[in-house]
Design an enzyme around this catalytic site. Structure first.
Site, PDB file in Angstrom:
ATOM      1  N   TYR A  47      44.573  41.764  44.660  1.00  0.00           N
ATOM      2  CA  TYR A  47      43.944  42.837  43.988  1.00  0.00           C
ATOM      3  C   TYR A  47      44.625  43.583  42.780  1.00  0.00           C
ATOM      4  O   TYR A  47      44.410  43.824  41.730  1.00  0.00           O
ATOM      5  CB  TYR A  47      43.015  43.616  44.729  1.00  0.00           C
ATOM      6  CG  TYR A  47      42.226  44.421  44.410  1.00  0.00           C
ATOM      7  CD1 TYR A  47      40.845  44.130  43.672  1.00  0.00           C
ATOM      8  CD2 TYR A  47      42.568  45.965  44.301  1.00  0.00           C
ATOM      9  CE1 TYR A  47      40.157  45.426  43.108  1.00  0.00           C
ATOM     10  CE2 TYR A  47      41.774  46.986  43.614  1.00  0.00           C
ATOM     11  CZ  TYR A  47      40.724  46.686  43.192  1.00  0.00           C
ATOM     12  OH  TYR A  47      39.738  47.461  42.741  1.00  0.00           O
ATOM     13  N   SER A  63      42.214  49.770  38.205  1.00  0.00           N
ATOM     14  CA  SER A  63      42.276  50.530  39.419  1.00  0.00           C
ATOM     15  C   SER A  63      43.587  51.188  39.621  1.00  0.00           C
ATOM     16  O   SER A  63      44.520  50.545  39.325  1.00  0.00           O
ATOM     17  CB  SER A  63      42.116  49.425  40.674  1.00  0.00           C
ATOM     18  OG  SER A  63      42.396  49.845  42.013  1.00  0.00           O
TER      19      SER A  63
END
Length: 262
Positions: A166, A152
C-alpha cells in the site's frame, strides 16, 4: 463578495468520475461533488453497495453508479467505455479506488501485492489514458479538465504500519501524478494528488487493526487532535477542481491535520 467566491470555487454543472466512490473517503468525495452541483459517475465493484449509495445521492443531485472492477485491465477498459458513453466531455476524474493489506513481512503474499499494484497504481494511469479524448473535450484554456489522484500519507513517510504494498503504490501514485502533470498540463488537463491522513473508513480501520494502539497514538500525534472529516477531503477536491485551483498541477496536497507536514 459572495458572487466572487461563488465564481472562484463553483464546479456546478461539471461531470465527474469518482472511482471507489461508494464508501470511505470515496463516498465523502462523491457526496461533496454532488452537493456542489456536479453530475457524478461512481465506479465501484460492489453492485448492491454502489447502487444503494448512488440512489441515496440521487435524491440530492445527479449520481449514477457504474459497476466495474478496476483491478483488471478488462475492467479498466470496460469502465472507460461506459464512462465515455455517459460523458463525451469529462471535466473531472478522481482516482480513489484502492486496495489495502497489512501484516508482518513474513506473511506478505504475491497475490495481495499484485492486486494492490493493479488497483492503486495501474488503474489510475490507464483510466486517464483511456479517457484522454473525453478529458480533452472538456479542457479549455483557463478552465482545464482535472485529474485528482487520491494518494496517502502512507506514500509520504516511511512508517509502513506493515502496509508494504500500500505505501509503495501510494508513493508511486504521487510520482505518477507529477509525471502526468508534466505531460498533460500543456493540454489543459491538470493532475494533482491528495494525500489523506487518517479518515474514518474501512481502510483506516484496517491500519488500526493491523497495529494495535495505533489509533490512540495517531490521535495523540495529530496536531489537529482528530481524524479527518468529509468536509476536509471534499473541500480539498472542490478547491482543486474549481477556478481557484486551475493553476495548480503536479502538487501533492497533504490533508492530514499536520501529522506529516507539521
Amino acid at each position: 463578495m459572495s458572487g466572487f467566491l461563488n465564481d472562484l470555487f463553483s464546479i456546478e454543472g461539471r461531470t465527474a468520475v469518482v472511482t471507489g466512490g461508494a464508501k470511505g473517503v470515496g463516498a465523502m468525495i462523491s457526496r461533496a461533488l454532488v452537493r456542489a452541483g456536479c453530475k457524478v459517475l461512481v465506479v465501484a465493484r460492489s453492485a448492491e453497495e454502489g447502487e444503494r449509495f448512488a440512489a441515496e445521492l440521487a435524491r440530492e443531485g445527479s449520481c449514477t453508479f457504474l459497476r466495474h472492477d478496476l483491478a483488471t485491465m478488462d475492467g479498466v477498459r470496460a469502465a472507460a467505455g461506459a464512462i465515455a458513453q455517459h460523458a463525451p466531455a469529462l471535466d473531472i476524474i478522481v482516482n480513489n479506488a484502492g486496495a489495502f493489506s497489512a501484516g508482518p513481512i513474513e506473511a506478505a503474499d504475491d497475490a495481495s501485492w499484485d492486486r494492490e499494484v493493479a488497483l492503486n497504481l495501474r488503474a489510475p494511469f490507464f483510466l486517464v489514458q483511456q479517457l484522454l479524448p473525453q478529458l480533452a473535450a472538456a479542457a479549455k484554456a483557463g478552465s482545464p479538465a482535472r485529474v485528482v489522484n487520491i494518494g496517502s500519507i502512507a506514500g509520504l513517510w516511511a512508517k509502513s504500519s506493515q502496509a508494504y504494498a500500500y505505501g509503495a503504490t501510494k508513493a508511486g501514485l504521487h510520482h505518477l501524478t507529477r509525471m502526468l502533470a508534466s505531460d498533460l498540463t500543456a493540454r489543459n488537463i491538470t493532475v494533482n494528488a491528495i494525500a489523506p491522513g487518517f479518515f474514518p473508513s474501512d481502510m483506516t480501520a484496517g491500519f488500526f487493526t493491523a497495529a494495535p494502539g495505533l489509533k490512540e497514538q495517531m490521535l495523540a500525534a495529530i496536531p489537529a487532535h482528530r481524524l479527518g472529516s468529509p468536509e476536509d477531503v471534499g473541500g480539498a477536491v472542490i478547491f482543486l477542481c474549481s477556478r481557484a485551483g486551475a493553476y495548480l498541477s503536479g502538487a501533492i496536497l497533504p490533508v492530514e491535520g499536520g501529522l506529516w507536514s507539521a
